[in-house]
Design a protein around this motif. Structure first.
Motif, PDB file in Angstrom:
ATOM      1  N   LEU A  38       0.851  -1.186   0.000  1.00 26.77           N
ATOM      2  CA  LEU A  38       0.000   0.000   0.000  1.00 26.77           C
ATOM      3  C   LEU A  38       0.886   1.236   0.000  1.00 26.77           C
ATOM      4  CD1 LEU A  38      -2.938   1.035   0.175  1.00 26.77           C
ATOM      5  CD2 LEU A  38      -2.677   1.015   2.659  1.00 26.77           C
ATOM      6  N   VAL A  39       0.652   2.136  -0.948  1.00 24.26           N
ATOM      7  CA  VAL A  39       1.415   3.378  -1.047  1.00 24.26           C
ATOM      8  C   VAL A  39       0.699   4.406  -0.166  1.00 24.26           C
ATOM      9  CG1 VAL A  39       2.247   5.181  -2.586  1.00 24.26           C
ATOM     10  CG2 VAL A  39       2.186   2.808  -3.370  1.00 24.26           C
ATOM     11  N   GLY A  40       1.375   4.852   0.878  1.00 22.64           N
ATOM     12  CA  GLY A  40       0.743   5.688   1.890  1.00 22.64           C
ATOM     13  C   GLY A  40       0.473   7.121   1.467  1.00 22.64           C
ATOM     14  N   CYS A  41      -0.680   7.611   1.796  1.00 22.74           N
ATOM     15  CA  CYS A  41      -1.096   9.003   1.700  1.00 22.74           C
ATOM     16  C   CYS A  41      -0.857   9.679   0.342  1.00 22.74           C
ATOM     17  CB  CYS A  41      -0.446   9.823   2.796  1.00 22.74           C
ATOM     18  SG  CYS A  41      -1.314  11.374   3.130  1.00 22.74           S
ATOM     19  N   PRO A  42      -1.426   9.119  -0.734  1.00 23.95           N
ATOM     20  CA  PRO A  42      -1.287   9.831  -2.017  1.00 23.95           C
ATOM     21  C   PRO A  42      -2.011  11.169  -1.973  1.00 23.95           C
ATOM     22  CG  PRO A  42      -2.789   7.971  -2.248  1.00 23.95           C
ATOM     23  CD  PRO A  42      -2.222   7.906  -0.870  1.00 23.95           C
ATOM     24  N   GLN A  43      -1.400  12.170  -2.553  1.00 24.51           N
ATOM     25  CA  GLN A  43      -1.994  13.509  -2.620  1.00 24.51           C
ATOM     26  C   GLN A  43      -2.695  13.744  -3.953  1.00 24.51           C
ATOM     27  OE1 GLN A  43      -1.570  15.896   0.178  1.00 24.51           O
ATOM     28  NE2 GLN A  43      -1.392  13.787   0.859  1.00 24.51           N
ATOM     29  N   SER A  44      -2.156  13.153  -5.004  1.00 22.61           N
ATOM     30  CA  SER A  44      -2.742  13.300  -6.335  1.00 22.61           C
ATOM     31  C   SER A  44      -2.258  12.139  -7.194  1.00 22.61           C
ATOM     32  CB  SER A  44      -2.334  14.627  -6.966  1.00 22.61           C
ATOM     33  OG  SER A  44      -0.936  14.682  -7.134  1.00 22.61           O
ATOM     34  N   LEU A  45      -3.064  11.815  -8.212  1.00 20.36           N
ATOM     35  CA  LEU A  45      -2.709  10.708  -9.097  1.00 20.36           C
ATOM     36  C   LEU A  45      -2.698  11.098 -10.561  1.00 20.36           C
ATOM     37  CD1 LEU A  45      -4.706   7.785  -7.473  1.00 20.36           C
ATOM     38  CD2 LEU A  45      -2.284   8.328  -7.245  1.00 20.36           C
ATOM     39  N   GLY A  46      -3.106  12.281 -10.893  1.00 19.04           N
ATOM     40  CA  GLY A  46      -3.124  12.663 -12.302  1.00 19.04           C
ATOM     41  C   GLY A  46      -4.219  11.945 -13.058  1.00 19.04           C
ATOM     42  N   GLU A  47      -3.951  11.596 -14.307  1.00 20.40           N
ATOM     43  CA  GLU A  47      -4.963  10.990 -15.168  1.00 20.40           C
ATOM     44  C   GLU A  47      -4.444   9.701 -15.780  1.00 20.40           C
ATOM     45  OE1 GLU A  47      -6.037  13.782 -18.199  1.00 20.40           O
ATOM     46  OE2 GLU A  47      -6.722  15.274 -16.763  1.00 20.40           O
ATOM     47  N   ILE A  48      -5.327   8.709 -15.864  1.00 24.52           N
ATOM     48  CA  ILE A  48      -5.031   7.482 -16.595  1.00 24.52           C
ATOM     49  C   ILE A  48      -5.496   7.734 -18.022  1.00 24.52           C
ATOM     50  CG2 ILE A  48      -5.559   5.032 -16.834  1.00 24.52           C
ATOM     51  CD1 ILE A  48      -6.154   5.026 -13.804  1.00 24.52           C
ATOM     52  N   THR A  49      -4.566   7.803 -18.958  1.00 24.70           N
ATOM     53  CA  THR A  49      -4.942   8.157 -20.333  1.00 24.70           C
ATOM     54  C   THR A  49      -4.519   7.078 -21.322  1.00 24.70           C
ATOM     55  OG1 THR A  49      -2.894   9.389 -20.713  1.00 24.70           O
ATOM     56  CG2 THR A  49      -4.772  10.639 -19.913  1.00 24.70           C
ATOM     57  N   GLU A  50      -5.408   6.851 -22.281  1.00 21.29           N
ATOM     58  CA  GLU A  50      -5.128   6.008 -23.433  1.00 21.29           C
ATOM     59  C   GLU A  50      -5.681   6.748 -24.651  1.00 21.29           C
ATOM     60  OE1 GLU A  50      -5.315   1.429 -22.365  1.00 21.29           O
ATOM     61  OE2 GLU A  50      -7.195   2.415 -21.838  1.00 21.29           O
ATOM     62  N   THR A  51      -4.875   6.863 -25.677  1.00 19.83           N
ATOM     63  CA  THR A  51      -5.313   7.551 -26.893  1.00 19.83           C
ATOM     64  C   THR A  51      -4.887   6.736 -28.107  1.00 19.83           C
ATOM     65  OG1 THR A  51      -3.263   8.836 -27.042  1.00 19.83           O
ATOM     66  CG2 THR A  51      -5.094   9.858 -25.851  1.00 19.83           C
ATOM     67  N   ARG A  52      -5.493   7.047 -29.230  1.00 19.99           N
ATOM     68  CA  ARG A  52      -5.089   6.438 -30.498  1.00 19.99           C
ATOM     69  C   ARG A  52      -4.653   7.553 -31.431  1.00 19.99           C
ATOM     70  NH1 ARG A  52      -6.295   1.216 -31.693  1.00 19.99           N
ATOM     71  NH2 ARG A  52      -7.806   0.171 -30.368  1.00 19.99           N
ATOM     72  N   ASP A  53      -3.612   7.293 -32.177  1.00 22.02           N
ATOM     73  CA  ASP A  53      -3.237   8.223 -33.235  1.00 22.02           C
ATOM     74  C   ASP A  53      -4.336   8.189 -34.294  1.00 22.02           C
ATOM     75  OD1 ASP A  53      -0.848   9.030 -32.110  1.00 22.02           O
ATOM     76  OD2 ASP A  53       0.297   7.439 -33.075  1.00 22.02           O
ATOM     77  N   MET A  54      -4.580   9.321 -34.896  1.00 24.74           N
ATOM     78  CA  MET A  54      -5.611   9.412 -35.921  1.00 24.74           C
ATOM     79  C   MET A  54      -5.016  10.107 -37.126  1.00 24.74           C
ATOM     80  SD  MET A  54      -8.091  11.305 -37.653  1.00 24.74           S
ATOM     81  CE  MET A  54      -7.823  12.879 -36.913  1.00 24.74           C
ATOM     82  N   GLN A  55      -5.297   9.576 -38.274  1.00 26.69           N
ATOM     83  CA  GLN A  55      -4.832  10.178 -39.520  1.00 26.69           C
ATOM     84  C   GLN A  55      -6.053  10.472 -40.380  1.00 26.69           C
ATOM     85  OE1 GLN A  55      -1.566  10.950 -40.360  1.00 26.69           O
ATOM     86  NE2 GLN A  55      -2.517  12.007 -42.049  1.00 26.69           N
ATOM     87  N   GLU A  56      -6.115  11.692 -40.904  1.00 31.31           N
ATOM     88  CA  GLU A  56      -7.214  12.060 -41.790  1.00 31.31           C
ATOM     89  C   GLU A  56      -6.675  12.187 -43.214  1.00 31.31           C
ATOM     90  OE1 GLU A  56     -10.938  15.164 -42.081  1.00 31.31           O
ATOM     91  OE2 GLU A  56      -9.247  15.697 -40.807  1.00 31.31           O
ATOM     92  N   TYR A  57      -7.415  11.624 -44.145  1.00 33.03           N
ATOM     93  CA  TYR A  57      -7.040  11.668 -45.562  1.00 33.03           C
ATOM     94  C   TYR A  57      -8.096  12.485 -46.296  1.00 33.03           C
ATOM     95  CZ  TYR A  57      -4.112   7.831 -44.059  1.00 33.03           C
ATOM     96  OH  TYR A  57      -3.188   7.071 -43.393  1.00 33.03           O
ATOM     97  N   LYS A  58      -7.658  13.538 -46.998  1.00 32.43           N
ATOM     98  CA  LYS A  58      -8.570  14.432 -47.715  1.00 32.43           C
ATOM     99  C   LYS A  58      -8.276  14.366 -49.207  1.00 32.43           C
ATOM    100  CE  LYS A  58      -8.737  17.588 -43.833  1.00 32.43           C
ATOM    101  NZ  LYS A  58      -8.470  18.922 -43.355  1.00 32.43           N
TER     102      LYS A  58
END
Length: 161
Positions: A38-58
Motif C-alpha cells: 500500500l502506497v501511503g497518503c497519495p496527494q494526487s494521481l493525475g490521469e489514466i490516459t489512453e489515446t489512439r493516433d488518428m490520420q485524416e485523408y482528404k
C-alpha cells in the motif's frame, strides 16, 4: 435521478511485482493487488490516459475525407505523495522499481459506495515503469515525494469485490 459521484477521498494505491503467470480473472487480480504494498497518503494521481493516433485523408478533387485510427498510446501517471522516510513498503517499492528499471503492477482502488448490487469499489490496474522520482521541498509546505509511472500495458478495470 441523482447523478452518481465517486469521491477521490479514500482512494488506495498499491504496487506489486508483475506476476510470473497472468491472472485468470478480476477476482484473482484484485486479491493479488490488495495483497501488494500500500502506497501511503497519495496527494494526487493525475490521469489514466489512453489515446489512439488518428490520420485524416482528404481528397484534392473534392470535400471528401476519411479517417483511420492507429495504435493505442498510453500516458504517464504523476503520483504525488507526502514524503515519508519511514514508509518501508509503498514508497520503498516505488524507489526500488525506479532503481531496478523493472516493471511493476500499479493498482488504484476507487472508494465507490458499498452496496449489495455495486460491490466494494472499482480497481484499475496496469503494468508500469517508474520513469522519474523527485522530492519537492518548498517553504511553508510539506515535503512531497513525486513519482512518474509510465503506463506500459492495457488498463484493466475490475470490481473490487
Amino acid at each position: 435521478m441523482a447523478i452518481p459521484v465517486i469521491n477521490s477521498q479514500g482512494t488506495q494505491v498499491y504496487i506489486l511485482e508483475v506476476p510470473l503467470v497472468a491472472w485468470t480473472d478480476c477476482s484473482e487480480a484484485v486479491t493479488a493487488i490488495k495483497g501488494g504494498e500500500l502506497v501511503g497518503c497519495p496527494q494526487s494521481l493525475g490521469e489514466i490516459t489512453e489515446t489512439r493516433d488518428m490520420q485524416e485523408y482528404k481528397c484534392l478533387s473534392s470535400d471528401e475525407s476519411a479517417k483511420s485510427l492507429g495504435a493505442i498510446s498510453r500516458g504517464s501517471l504523476e503520483i504525488g505523495l507526502l514524503f515519508d522516510p519511514d514508509d518501508i513498503t509503498g514508497q520503498a517499492a516505488l524507489k526500488a522499481a525506479f532503481q531496478s528499471n523493472l516493471p511493476v503492477i500499479i493498482g488504484i482502488e476507487l472508494p465507490n459506495i458499498v452496496t449489495p448490487t455495486t460491490g466494494n469499489g472499482t480497481v484499475f490496474w496496469f503494468e508500469a515503469l517508474v520513469s522519474s522520482t523527485s522530492i519537492a521541498i518548498a517553504q511553508d509546505e510539506a515535503v512531497l515525494y513525486n513519482v512518474t509511472v509510465e503506463i506500459a500495458s492495457e488498463v484493466t478495470e475490475c470490481p473490487a469485490t
